[in-house]
Design an enzyme around this catalytic site. Structure first.
Site, short mmCIF file in Angstrom:
data_model
loop_
_atom_site.label_atom_id
_atom_site.label_comp_id
_atom_site.label_asym_id
_atom_site.label_seq_id
_atom_site.Cartn_x
_atom_site.Cartn_y
_atom_site.Cartn_z
CE LYS A 247 -3.37 2.50 2.87
NZ LYS A 247 -4.08 2.50 4.17
CG ASP A 252 -6.13 8.14 3.97
OD1 ASP A 252 -7.00 8.64 3.22
OD2 ASP A 252 -6.36 7.23 4.78
CE LYS A 259 -7.25 9.06 7.20
NZ LYS A 259 -7.73 7.87 7.91
CG ASP A 270 -2.27 5.29 4.75
OD1 ASP A 270 -2.09 4.26 5.42
OD2 ASP A 270 -3.38 5.63 4.30
CG ASP A 329 -10.60 7.32 6.08
OD1 ASP A 329 -9.50 7.43 5.48
OD2 ASP A 329 -10.71 7.40 7.32
CD GLU A 331 -7.08 5.13 1.98
OE1 GLU A 331 -5.96 4.84 2.42
OE2 GLU A 331 -8.05 5.38 2.74
NE ARG A 333 -10.80 -1.66 3.59
CZ ARG A 333 -11.42 -1.82 4.76
NH1 ARG A 333 -12.56 -2.49 4.82
NH2 ARG A 333 -10.90 -1.34 5.87
#
Length: 488
Positions: A247, A252, A259, A270, A329, A331, A333
């Site tokens: 990933k 993010d 968020k 992230d 959020d 995202e 996956r």
């Protein structure tokens, strides 16, 4: 990147802080000191020093009619490599800016290597944005030895591992304004070029044309488009092929499912999974590990804008499965689904994905323990065993059949999450990823797959501990290298 450097010498330079490894055996101190020094045991005992692993004590020792600064380093009974790594970290912090010299021949080889690696890892500092450098970091470790060839090989290995971890730390610590998706892809390309393995990058238009709907959906809200990077290390004679999928969300915000402000701080971390894969490929190539490794870096920036993906949108992942977006959020996956599906087409012997995937991982296992899930118990055990061998805690977790029920969608093949359902969030995310693992080439079932959730362990928000500095940790890189070496 900055960490201490290792040098070789046949005797300890006078200007350096002399390291005296101390074992506690049969309730007595055994001190490894250069010839000519008196018995230092009583002096150390008088200070309260007991030789516990990681214990340090600065002392003055006689030297050529005067005195010389030294530091006693406790190693316990000298049998535990992880304790030795932590002792190396304690040494790095206790020494400060002093250069140190350590008698390499006084310790068992595995313990000696562990101390050196721990000191290198603990001495890491990220200084790229400092106008005034902190002056508290160990700079040089001189390894005093009569066997230069052996010591040179050991130093090279420790340096290779420390450099690879530092590469990950540098990338993860870099502020997001200076690390858009294209810049992270460029780091991967540089490492591939320097180490002579294959590389390919898909830009935003190529991803759209190629059917990579997950990366496209997550990245379309940003003016800085997504990237997919494929790295391929192919040593001659390798019989095992492992695919790594990482990933790489360079920042993010949560997208339109924005968020809270406090939760957004630190989201530059992230992309730690993708950065870890770059470091693994670099170390594997430098160490010459005889396993074929393909890295898939799923890179995007998750931003809110008029072009951002909306909740209720349906996107088509690479390979054809459709996903209803219920929360933008979740995202990570989505981009990982593209990478796992693409990696599956090459039918590797094993797929391992690594991601800062869920806050639920932190709730379940805290800030230092990686969650390990998957569809193959033997490979899960191998990963956990490798992690324990290098001192990176991990714990195997299940993917219960019933958690997949929360991913049902009335309009698509599945939803990316069920908003409002907080139960087993880490396991639900793993269940989502499992849907995109392809089948073996012979059609005998799903490819072996292991999922690593490093949401907590990838970033140390507290003070330095053991050999782990504050900030990015580079966690699981050494685990993956240990796994590759065990299977080579």
């Amino acid at each position: 990147m900055t960490h201490a450097i290792l040098e070789l010498a046949e005797s300890a330079p006078d200007a350096q802080l002399l390291v005296l490894p101390v074992l506690r055996l049969d309730d007595a101190l055994t001190i490894s000191a250069p010839p000519g020094l008196p018995d230092l045991g009583p002096s150390l005992e008088a200070t309260g020093f007991r030789g516990k692993s990681g214990e340090t004590q600065k002392i003055a020792v006689p030297h050529e009619g005067g005195v010389r600064a030294a530091i006693a380093l406790g190693l316990g009974d000298g049998s535990d490599e992880e304790q030795a790594r932590r002792a190396g970290g304690a040494l790095a912090r206790a020494a400060g800016t002093s250069a140190v010299a350590i008698d390499a021949d006084a310790l068992e080889p595995a313990i000696r290597q562990a101390v050196l690696l721990g000191a290198l890892l603990a001495s890491y500092r990220f200084t790229a944005y400092k106008s005034e450098l902190d002056d508290d970091a160990l700079t040089t470790i001189t390894v005093v030895t009569g066997d230069r060839d052996r010591a040179a090989a050991e130093n090279a290995r420790a340096t290779t591992l420390a450099n690879a971890v530092a590469l990950v730390q540098d990338a993860v610590n870099t502020p997001p304004n200076d690390l858009p998706p294209a810049a992270l892809a460029d780091i991967a390309l540089r490492v591939a070029h320097e180490n002579g393995f294959e590389s390919r990058v898909w830009d935003e238009q190529q991803l759209r044309d190629g059917g990579y709907g997950g990366l496209t959906a997550v990245g379309q809200g940003s003016s800085r488009g997504p990237r997919l990077v494929r790295l391929a290390y192919r040593p001659e004679g390798a019989e095992l092929h492992i695919a790594l999928v990482g990933k790489g969300i360079t920042f993010d915000t949560g997208g339109l499912s924005l968020k809270p402000a406090a939760s957004m701080v630190g989201m530059k971390f992230d992309m730690a999974g993708a950065a870890t894969i770059i470091g693994v490929l670099q170390a594997a190539a430098e160490l010459g590990i005889q396993v074929a490794v393909t890295g898939w870096l799923c890179i995007a920036e998750n931003m809110p804008s008029s072009t951002a993906t909306r909740p209720d949108d349906v996107v088509t992942i690479y390979g054809g499965k459709t996903v209803e977006i219920t929360n933008t959020d979740a995202e990570g996956r989505i981009v990982m689904a593209d990478g796992i599906a693409a990696a599956s087409e090459e039918h590797p012997d094993l797929i391992i994905d690594i991601a800062t995937l869920t806050g639920a991982q932190v709730v379940a296992l805290g800030d230092r323990t990686t969650a390990v899930m998957g569809n193959d118990d033997a490979w899960i055990r191998s990963v956990v065993d490798a992690s324990r061998s290098v001192g990176e805690p991990s714990w195997a977790m299940p993917i219960p059949e019933e958690v997949g029920d929360t991913l049902k969608s009335p309009v698509a093949d599945l939803a990316n999450m069920r908003s409002g359902n907080r139960s087993a969030g880490m396991l639900v995310a793993a269940a989502f990823l499992e849907r995109f693992v392809g089948d073996r080439a012979d059609g005998s079932g799903a490819l072996p797959w292991v999922h690593l959730d490093i949401a907590g362990p990838s970033n140390n928000e507290s003070a330095a501990y053991g050999y782990v500095p504050k900030g990015a940790t580079g966690v699981m890189l050494r685990t993956l290298i240990a796994l590759l070496e065990a299977r080579a």
